[in-house]
Design a protein around this motif. Structure first.
Motif, PDB file in Angstrom:
ATOM      1  N   VAL A  65       0.649   0.689 -18.011  1.00 56.37           N
ATOM      2  CA  VAL A  65       1.816   1.452 -17.575  1.00 56.37           C
ATOM      3  C   VAL A  65       3.080   0.597 -17.606  1.00 56.37           C
ATOM      4  O   VAL A  65       4.116   1.001 -18.159  1.00 56.37           O
ATOM      5  N   VAL A  66       3.017  -0.590 -17.031  1.00 58.39           N
ATOM      6  CA  VAL A  66       4.200  -1.447 -16.946  1.00 58.39           C
ATOM      7  C   VAL A  66       4.675  -1.851 -18.337  1.00 58.39           C
ATOM      8  O   VAL A  66       5.880  -1.781 -18.646  1.00 58.39           O
ATOM      9  N   THR A  67       3.746  -2.261 -19.201  1.00 51.49           N
ATOM     10  CA  THR A  67       4.128  -2.674 -20.554  1.00 51.49           C
ATOM     11  C   THR A  67       4.694  -1.500 -21.339  1.00 51.49           C
ATOM     12  O   THR A  67       5.684  -1.650 -22.075  1.00 51.49           O
ATOM     13  N   THR A  68       4.098  -0.323 -21.190  1.00 52.90           N
ATOM     14  CA  THR A  68       4.611   0.863 -21.876  1.00 52.90           C
ATOM     15  C   THR A  68       6.034   1.167 -21.428  1.00 52.90           C
ATOM     16  O   THR A  68       6.897   1.503 -22.248  1.00 52.90           O
ATOM     17  N   ARG A  69       6.291   1.047 -20.143  1.00 56.41           N
ATOM     18  CA  ARG A  69       7.655   1.272 -19.638  1.00 56.41           C
ATOM     19  C   ARG A  69       8.636   0.283 -20.248  1.00 56.41           C
ATOM     20  O   ARG A  69       9.763   0.634 -20.605  1.00 56.41           O
ATOM     21  N   ARG A  70       8.217  -0.955 -20.372  1.00 52.04           N
ATOM     22  CA  ARG A  70       9.107  -1.972 -20.944  1.00 52.04           C
ATOM     23  C   ARG A  70       9.376  -1.704 -22.419  1.00 52.04           C
ATOM     24  O   ARG A  70      10.499  -1.881 -22.898  1.00 52.04           O
ATOM     25  N   ILE A  71       8.345  -1.287 -23.150  1.00 53.53           N
ATOM     26  CA  ILE A  71       8.518  -0.971 -24.570  1.00 53.53           C
ATOM     27  C   ILE A  71       9.487   0.191 -24.733  1.00 53.53           C
ATOM     28  O   ILE A  71      10.407   0.144 -25.559  1.00 53.53           O
ATOM     29  N   LEU A  72       9.297   1.239 -23.943  1.00 46.02           N
ATOM     30  CA  LEU A  72      10.185   2.395 -24.026  1.00 46.02           C
ATOM     31  C   LEU A  72      11.598   2.034 -23.569  1.00 46.02           C
ATOM     32  O   LEU A  72      12.578   2.599 -24.072  1.00 46.02           O
ATOM     33  N   ILE A  93      12.397   9.712 -20.945  1.00 43.82           N
ATOM     34  CA  ILE A  93      10.939   9.714 -21.112  1.00 43.82           C
ATOM     35  C   ILE A  93      10.307   8.922 -19.965  1.00 43.82           C
ATOM     36  O   ILE A  93      10.683   7.779 -19.710  1.00 43.82           O
ATOM     37  N   ARG A  94       9.362   9.521 -19.280  1.00 46.54           N
ATOM     38  CA  ARG A  94       8.713   8.883 -18.138  1.00 46.54           C
ATOM     39  C   ARG A  94       7.299   8.432 -18.499  1.00 46.54           C
ATOM     40  O   ARG A  94       6.648   9.032 -19.350  1.00 46.54           O
ATOM     41  N   VAL A  95       6.844   7.390 -17.822  1.00 48.04           N
ATOM     42  CA  VAL A  95       5.490   6.878 -18.021  1.00 48.04           C
ATOM     43  C   VAL A  95       4.759   6.927 -16.694  1.00 48.04           C
ATOM     44  O   VAL A  95       5.202   6.330 -15.711  1.00 48.04           O
ATOM     45  N   THR A  96       3.684   7.649 -16.654  1.00 48.02           N
ATOM     46  CA  THR A  96       2.885   7.742 -15.432  1.00 48.02           C
ATOM     47  C   THR A  96       1.466   7.295 -15.723  1.00 48.02           C
ATOM     48  O   THR A  96       1.018   7.314 -16.873  1.00 48.02           O
ATOM     49  N   GLY A  97       0.770   6.886 -14.702  1.00 47.71           N
ATOM     50  CA  GLY A  97      -0.612   6.455 -14.860  1.00 47.71           C
ATOM     51  C   GLY A  97      -1.478   7.023 -13.764  1.00 47.71           C
ATOM     52  O   GLY A  97      -1.023   7.795 -12.913  1.00 47.71           O
ATOM     53  N   LYS A  98      -2.730   6.637 -13.774  1.00 51.72           N
ATOM     54  CA  LYS A  98      -3.651   7.081 -12.743  1.00 51.72           C
ATOM     55  C   LYS A  98      -3.250   6.451 -11.414  1.00 51.72           C
ATOM     56  O   LYS A  98      -2.575   5.431 -11.369  1.00 51.72           O
ATOM     57  N   ARG A  99      -3.679   7.076 -10.343  1.00 52.03           N
ATOM     58  CA  ARG A  99      -3.353   6.565  -9.016  1.00 52.03           C
ATOM     59  C   ARG A  99      -3.805   5.102  -8.893  1.00 52.03           C
ATOM     60  O   ARG A  99      -4.966   4.765  -9.146  1.00 52.03           O
ATOM     61  N   GLY A 100      -2.873   4.240  -8.531  1.00 53.29           N
ATOM     62  CA  GLY A 100      -3.199   2.832  -8.362  1.00 53.29           C
ATOM     63  C   GLY A 100      -3.051   2.012  -9.624  1.00 53.29           C
ATOM     64  O   GLY A 100      -3.046   0.785  -9.578  1.00 53.29           O
ATOM     65  N   GLU A 101      -2.939   2.677 -10.793  1.00 53.80           N
ATOM     66  CA  GLU A 101      -2.810   1.923 -12.032  1.00 53.80           C
ATOM     67  C   GLU A 101      -1.451   1.249 -12.078  1.00 53.80           C
ATOM     68  O   GLU A 101      -0.430   1.838 -11.786  1.00 53.80           O
ATOM     69  N   GLY A 102      -1.445   0.003 -12.498  1.00 48.74           N
ATOM     70  CA  GLY A 102      -0.193  -0.725 -12.596  1.00 48.74           C
ATOM     71  C   GLY A 102       0.279  -1.290 -11.272  1.00 48.74           C
ATOM     72  O   GLY A 102       1.336  -1.902 -11.201  1.00 48.74           O
ATOM     73  N   ALA A 103      -0.505  -1.113 -10.203  1.00 44.12           N
ATOM     74  CA  ALA A 103      -0.111  -1.645  -8.902  1.00 44.12           C
ATOM     75  C   ALA A 103      -0.070  -3.173  -8.950  1.00 44.12           C
ATOM     76  O   ALA A 103      -0.881  -3.795  -9.629  1.00 44.12           O
ATOM     77  N   LYS A 104       0.841  -3.761  -8.215  1.00 42.80           N
ATOM     78  CA  LYS A 104       1.010  -5.204  -8.267  1.00 42.80           C
ATOM     79  C   LYS A 104       0.724  -5.861  -6.922  1.00 42.80           C
ATOM     80  O   LYS A 104       1.290  -6.890  -6.593  1.00 42.80           O
ATOM     81  N   LYS A 105      -0.142  -5.254  -6.146  1.00 38.76           N
ATOM     82  CA  LYS A 105      -0.506  -5.871  -4.872  1.00 38.76           C
ATOM     83  C   LYS A 105      -1.234  -7.186  -5.176  1.00 38.76           C
ATOM     84  O   LYS A 105      -2.091  -7.252  -6.038  1.00 38.76           O
ATOM     85  N   VAL A 106      -0.880  -8.197  -4.445  1.00 40.02           N
ATOM     86  CA  VAL A 106      -1.408  -9.517  -4.759  1.00 40.02           C
ATOM     87  C   VAL A 106      -2.355 -10.002  -3.671  1.00 40.02           C
ATOM     88  O   VAL A 106      -2.274  -9.597  -2.515  1.00 40.02           O
ATOM     89  N   VAL A 107      -3.238 -10.895  -4.076  1.00 40.10           N
ATOM     90  CA  VAL A 107      -4.150 -11.560  -3.147  1.00 40.10           C
ATOM     91  C   VAL A 107      -3.898 -13.054  -3.278  1.00 40.10           C
ATOM     92  O   VAL A 107      -4.254 -13.661  -4.287  1.00 40.10           O
ATOM     93  N   PRO A 108      -3.246 -13.671  -2.301  1.00 44.24           N
ATOM     94  CA  PRO A 108      -2.926 -15.103  -2.394  1.00 44.24           C
ATOM     95  C   PRO A 108      -4.173 -15.957  -2.240  1.00 44.24           C
ATOM     96  O   PRO A 108      -5.191 -15.504  -1.708  1.00 44.24           O
ATOM     97  N   PRO A 109      -4.128 -17.194  -2.703  1.00 39.74           N
ATOM     98  CA  PRO A 109      -5.275 -18.091  -2.502  1.00 39.74           C
ATOM     99  C   PRO A 109      -5.463 -18.383  -1.021  1.00 39.74           C
ATOM    100  O   PRO A 109      -4.513 -18.334  -0.237  1.00 39.74           O
ATOM    101  N   SER A 110      -6.681 -18.679  -0.657  1.00 34.15           N
ATOM    102  CA  SER A 110      -6.944 -18.998   0.746  1.00 34.15           C
ATOM    103  C   SER A 110      -6.402 -20.381   1.068  1.00 34.15           C
ATOM    104  O   SER A 110      -6.159 -21.210   0.183  1.00 34.15           O
TER     105      SER A 110
END
Length: 409
Positions: free
Chosen positions: A153-160, A184-201
């Motif tokens: 999703v994110v890459t497609t948005r950047r290309i467009l 032109i809009r780009v949509t994806g499945k729920r949660g697709e393209g999410a950027k929630k991060v998990v930091p190292p412990s």
């Protein structure tokens, strides 16, 4: 008025041929002729041209100019701006070029320049499409082919986005009247393209730092406490460290081609508080530096220039992680490797853990908006704190009864 006539002729070899010729006059009184093999194509074009002339959107060059031509013109514009130093870096230019030449209007010449292992082969481009035929549906179908090919999703948005800017440039050159990619809009499945991060412990970071020495150790500690991006880290100079005020100023970055530039956004210019331990670490590093004038780099290479991030990862960071993993295995401990950017994630997670408010976290991180902060790190904020905030809001609106209802649960 637009008319269609049938034309017949014999080729030099005596073969009978025929075609359909569309003749029309634009709003300026200029005559045009276009030839089609099939009558239905000529009729479709007549309907289109008649409408464009009527509403004032007709552009004669759109019938002969392709999307590839528009892409070429736009890349030339960017290259000229880059060469003049007008807010177009080499990194930005190559990124846009890759998006347009790998997907929108692919060329074998550009593909040949890519390493075989990372070479992108996408055959659903629209480079051959005439601008007169580049409708919103054509752009939408192109978007769908990108998604079907597995482009995220994110890459497609950047290309467009790059395509839209190329077509907007064509509008500015009076090649087309409207930009068909603008909405032109780009949509994806729920949660697709999410950027929630998990930091190292903390344990994994400590294990990695235990293997780090010299400049690498200081760089890692600064990244993990101040949350600077690698590109920002390499642009830091001693004038950016205020030892008395106890803060670090971030106001620039170095791209992959060692070009110095401003931060990613205006919000990226910021002051980040440093701990006493980190300040002492930097003081020791400065005392041992060959050059420590205000404009000297804090972390220069052997020649005093900018460090190369790819070399850092290959020669220092990845071997360090391998060493940390081996030591952990020998001692019967678990170790989860992480990438360099995770050091920034770690810093931000510690700010959240310490109770800093989301807006403060956004400021220290240099995010362009609070929405960016919350989309990536919102899950790390304690839910109880959020509920307490909502309770306070409720009290201010409804009175103490709201708090009593909460306490009764």
């Amino acid at each position: 008025m637009a008319t269609i006539t049938k034309r017949k002729w014999k080729t030099s070899k005596g073969v009978d041929r025929e075609a359909w010729v569309l003749a029309y006059t634009d709003a300026g009184g200029k005559r045009h002729k276009e030839q089609f093999e099939k009558k239905r194509d000529a009729e479709a074009r007549r309907t289109e041209v008649t409408h464009q002339v009527a509403v004032g959107t007709f552009r004669a060059d759109a019938a002969s100019t392709t999307v590839d031509d528009a892409v070429t013109d736009y890349l030339k514009l960017l290259a000229d701006r880059r060469d003049r130093g007008e807010h177009v870096t080499e990194h930005y230019y190559r990124t846009v070029e890759g998006q347009l030449r790998n997907y929108v209007a692919p060329t074998e010449e550009h593909r040949a320049k890519q390493p075989v292992k990372t070479r992108i082969i996408f055959d659903g481009g629209i480079g051959a499409v005439k601008l007169s035929q580049a409708s919103a549906k054509v752009i939408g179908d192109f978007r769908d082919r990108l998604r079907a090919a597995g482009v995220g999703v994110v890459t497609t948005r950047r290309i467009l986005g790059s395509l839209s800017r190329a077509l907007q440039n064509a509008v500015g050159n009076d090649l087309i009247a409207v930009n068909p990619a603008a909405n032109i809009r780009v949509t994806g499945k729920r949660g697709e393209g999410a950027k929630k991060v998990v930091p190292p412990s903390k344990a994994d970071l400590a294990a990695a730092l235990g293997e780090a020495k010299g400049s690498l150790a200081v760089r890692m500690r600064l990244s993990a406490s101040a949350g600077v991006r690698a590109s920002e880290l390499y642009a830091l100079r001693w004038k950016h460290v205020a030892f008395n005020a106890g803060e670090l100023t971030v106001d620039g970055r170095v791209d992959a081609y060692k070009n110095e530039d401003t931060t990613k956004s205006t919000a990226g210019i910021r002051q980040v508080p440093l701990s006493s331990a980190m300040l002492a670490d930097l003081r020791r590093w400065k005392d041992g530096a060959n050059s420590s004038a205000p404009d000297d780099l804090i972390f220069p290479n052997a020649k005093g220039g900018f460090l190369d991030h790819k070399n850092i990862l290959k020669r220092e960071f990845r071997p360090l992680l391998i060493a940390a993993a081996k030591k952990a295995a020998d001692e019967g401990r678990k170790f989860r490797p992480f990438n360099w950017h995770a050091l920034r994630h770690f810093a931000i997670s510690t700010w959240i853990e310490a109770g800093l408010q989301p807006k403060t976290v956004q400021t220290f991180a240099g995010h362009s908006s609070l929405a960016v902060t919350m989309s990536r790190y919102g899950h790390l904020f304690p839910s109880d704190s959020h509920r307490n905030v909502m309770d306070q809001i409720s009290i201010s609106i409804f009175g103490v009864g709201a708090q009593m209802a909460h306490d009764a649960e």
